[in-house]
Design an enzyme around this catalytic site. Structure first.
Site, mmCIF file in Angstrom:
data_model
loop_
_atom_site.group_PDB
_atom_site.id
_atom_site.type_symbol
_atom_site.label_atom_id
_atom_site.label_comp_id
_atom_site.label_asym_id
_atom_site.label_seq_id
_atom_site.Cartn_x
_atom_site.Cartn_y
_atom_site.Cartn_z
ATOM 1 N N CYS A 484 11.709 2.715 2.822
ATOM 2 C CA CYS A 484 11.439 3.151 4.247
ATOM 3 C C CYS A 484 10.786 2.179 4.965
ATOM 4 O O CYS A 484 10.820 1.954 6.311
ATOM 5 C CB CYS A 484 10.376 4.303 4.100
ATOM 6 S SG CYS A 484 8.970 4.003 2.964
ATOM 7 N N HIS A 652 4.542 6.337 3.207
ATOM 8 C CA HIS A 652 5.792 6.285 3.638
ATOM 9 C C HIS A 652 5.669 5.520 5.010
ATOM 10 O O HIS A 652 4.530 5.416 5.799
ATOM 11 C CB HIS A 652 6.128 7.684 3.875
ATOM 12 C CG HIS A 652 7.650 7.917 4.374
ATOM 13 N ND1 HIS A 652 8.679 7.348 3.801
ATOM 14 C CD2 HIS A 652 8.038 8.642 5.305
ATOM 15 C CE1 HIS A 652 9.508 7.599 4.233
ATOM 16 N NE2 HIS A 652 9.635 8.353 5.368
ATOM 17 N N ASN A 672 12.354 10.067 10.950
ATOM 18 C CA ASN A 672 12.238 9.780 9.553
ATOM 19 C C ASN A 672 13.674 9.114 9.384
ATOM 20 O O ASN A 672 14.761 9.105 9.843
ATOM 21 C CB ASN A 672 11.976 10.985 9.104
ATOM 22 C CG ASN A 672 11.257 10.906 7.464
ATOM 23 O OD1 ASN A 672 11.153 9.714 7.188
ATOM 24 N ND2 ASN A 672 11.177 11.780 6.735
#
Length: 706
Positions: A484, A652, A672
């Site tokens: 990520c 994240h 996301n």
């Protein structure tokens, strides 16, 4: 994190190079070394069959990133130093520490060994011999995540920063009973001609030991046993290094290992080849001169069978192999830093499993006293902004229908839904644990905007720059790879290239190139530092590339999307392998030239409050942000998310593209990278203005360079 960047300063003492067809551990190679120079003798130290293991132990040190603001120590260069010096003679009360030869086994943790050795020496020296503790290389190599990758290498400077911020317990050699945590990896016979130990190939399990914050010797209390250092210093030339050793004791140094170094036996080493093996760290304990050649007196950590009983004399004053370029040390502290580690530990029960993994995650705030501003420990966020004080009960699986129903029963700002199958828990934890917290030692330009400017109540980058909506609004899929940190960065970089070219430059920046080739950024699919991603863009550049098989540039993402959500038409994740792709400096599309395709960024900046983040997005486009992932986040479906639990999954990174207000609750609009099946078509509205999950603590971005 496999092999990272090694020291690249190639200074060789002889213009001759060894024959390319000779194995570097062969008798013929050794004979060739001895035939072309006279200052040192080579001999057989390692078996040819152990070449892979030898490369590992000789590749355990990584160069300190330029982005880390180091404290350069400058002593008065007019001070005199003796022609020769040996710390063992200068501090005889500490000779058992200074002269100890440790054995890192088949683990590439030289960065931790050299540091722990010098720390042990300095504790003894600066206590006048009254504090006699062997600092644990095990505790340092296994528990300092931002140092590097344990047995696969690390950054020496960060080892000393960790000593300052977190402390290290005592511990000596394997089964030596010398403190809280002795080294747990058994020595093995990788040397030649001794055969006093078990063969390395007969053993398995030379992976980094698990971090446990308790002593192997149960009679010792872990917290009480911690020792601390002061602020690390950085030394860069011969005289400064000499003065530091002369005044304060041994230091740690990193250098390039050339192939001939492996066969050193005696004399003053200087390289005879330009062929590198890796980067290595050692402890310098003194200096001298032999037959008119100046040298450093060095303690290695390859046991006493290597070199001259474990020592090496290394040519001095020429920065050979970069040995004088990056030397680090710190003074020990005479008191222990007060810490509140109890807050890091969850209550007993099912979720106790987080104790062993919490060290590796990103955005865990811990409210520390002002006396410890540099605390880098990763602890759970203690301030949970939620509409209900209740938390999901401990015996419910966080992906279960019962857990989801409980979330929906205790708050009304957002809706939870089934987004992952319970069977995918291990893979879900991986993709939700890919962002690491920036070390405190790293200082970036911060909060550069004039906060007197007006800010609209709501903002959406897709509407502000419609010519770039296809970039800004793209939802990528990181698959079952915990990258990520690279995805959010590459997405925001792509947006900014389009925005700042007024839509004329339309390039998808390759998350594949960033994830696989930025070695100091982190560990690829197992996590990384968002700020380093942007620094890599500035210094090295990143080529183009889009989604899997999208043909959107030089290097599209090579990991196939898989079905980790509950419904869909993709292949099951359990049927595929998802390791970090290998770094290749060429395009998958052979019609594109890699070097010509590189894009670059400018100075990296961070933004640490709501208004600064808004102003940056308003002025320059989407940004990257990291935050703590709590278990309930995984099931987000719609509404304005705010956590209802303290149970941490990981850290994240995401892309913030705007903000707004819904039913009186302020939110960030976030893209996301878990594909469009998750959340609201891949988006999440995240509560704004309260730094929930640490989302507003370290936001990073930079401008593109055209």
């Amino acid at each position: 994190m496999h092999t990272l960047e090694v020291f690249l300063l190639l200074i060789v003492a002889a213009s001759a190079s060894l024959s390319p067809d000779l194995h570097p551990l062969s008798d013929e190679y050794i004979a060739r070394i001895n035939s072309i120079q006279t200052t040192w003798e080579a001999a057989k130290n390692f078996h040819i069959e152990d070449w892979d293991r030898v490369k590992k132990i000789a590749s355990g040190t990584w160069k300190t990133p330029d982005s880390i603001k180091r404290v350069d120590k400058v002593d008065d260069a007019s001070e005199s130093v003796p022609e020769s010096f040996d710390a063992r003679d200068a501090w005889p009360e500490c000779v058992e520490f200074i002269g100890q030869i440790r054995d890192q086994s088949a683990c590439g943790a030289c960065w931790a060994f050299a540091a722990a050795e010098a720390m042990s020496d300095r504790l003894c020296i600066h206590s006048n011999g009254t504090v006699r503790k062997y600092i644990s290389a095990e505790d340092l190599s296994s528990c300092c995540d931002y140092c590097g990758d344990g047995c696969n290498g690390g950054i020496p400077y960060n080892a000393w920063a960790y000593w300052e911020d977190s402390g290290i317990v005592s511990g000596g050699l394997y089964q030596s009973n010398q403190g809280c945590k002795d080294f747990s990896l058994a020595p093995c016979e990788h040397h030649s001609g001794t055969d006093s130990k078990v063969s390395c190939e007969d053993l398995t399990g030379y992976n980094t030991p698990e971090c446990v914050r308790s002593c192997y010797d149960t009679s010792i209390d872990y917290e009480s046993d911690l020792t601390y250092g002061q602020e690390p210093i950085f030394l860069w030339d011969e005289k400064q290094i000499q003065l530091e050793i002369y005044k304060n004791g041994p230091v740690e140094a990193g250098f390039t290992v050339f192939e001939d170094f492996l066969s050193y036996k005696s004399g003053i080493y200087q390289p005879t080849t330009e062929k590198m093996v890796g980067g290595h760290a050692v402890k310098i304990i003194g200096w001298g001169e032999e037959d008119g050649v100046k040298y450093w007196l060095i303690v290695n950590s390859w046991n006493s069978d290597w070199g001259t009983d474990g020592y090496v004399k290394f040519i001095r004053g020429e920065d050979s192999c970069g040995i004088e370029s990056e030397v680090t040390a710190a003074l020990p502290r005479v008191y222990k830093k007060q810490r509140k580690l109890d807050a890091l530990r969850p209550n007993t029960g099912e979720h106790q499993c987080h104790v062993k993994t919490i060290r590796h995650f990103y955005w865990f705030h811990l409210q520390m006293p002002r006396s410890s501003p540099n605390m880098k420990y990763l602890g759970a966020v203690l301030l949970l902004v939620a509409t209900a004080s209740a938390t999901p009960v401990a015996n419910l699986h966080p992906l279960s229908d019962e857990y989801i129903a409980h979330i929906n029963s205790i708050q009304n700002t957002w809706k939870a839904g089934k987004t992952f199958d319970v069977e995918e828990w291990d893979r879900v934890k991986r993709i939700a644990s890919g962002a690491w917290k920036k070390p405190v030692s790293v200082q970036l330009d911060r909060n550069v905007h004039d906060e007197s400017r007006d800010i609209p109540e709501s903002f959406d980058s897709r509407e502000a720059w419609p010519q770039c909506a296809e970039f800004i609004g793209q939802i990528r899929d990181q698959s079952s790879c915990g990258a990520c940190w690279a995805f959010a960065a590459a997405e925001a970089m792509s947006d900014r290239i389009c925005i700042h070219s007024n839509g004329t430059v339309r390039k998808h920046v390759s998350s594949e190139d960033l994830n696989s080739c930025c070695l100091y950024c982190g560990d690829g699919c197992d996590g990384g530092y968002p700020y380093e991603a942007w620094y890599y863009w500035q210094k090295t550049g990143i080529v183009t590339g889009g989604l899997y098989e999208s043909n959107q540039g030089c290097k599209d993402y090579s990991l196939e999307p898989c079905e980790h959500h509950t419904t869909g038409n993709r292949v099951a994740c359990s049927e595929l392998e998802f390791n970090t792709p290998r770094c290749v400096k060429s395009c998958y599309d052979s019609s594109i030239d890699y070097q010509q395709d590189l894009t670059f960024g400018q100075t990296v900046r961070e933004f640490t409050n709501e208004k600064q983040i808004q102003l940056e997005i308003l002025s320059n486009g989407p940004v990257e942000a990291g935050f703590t992932v709590y278990e309930d986040f995984l099931t987000y479906k719609s509404g304005v998310y705010q956590p209802t639990t303290r149970n941490v999954v990981g850290g994240h990174a995401v892309k913030i593209i705007g903000w707004g207000v819904e039913k009186g609750v302020k939110y960030w609009l976030i893209a996301n990278s878990w594909n469009t099946d998750w959340g609201t078509d891949g988006y999440v509205k995240f509560i704004r203005g309260v730094d929930s999950g640490g989302l507003e603590s370290e936001v990073v971005a930079s401008l593109p360079k055209f």
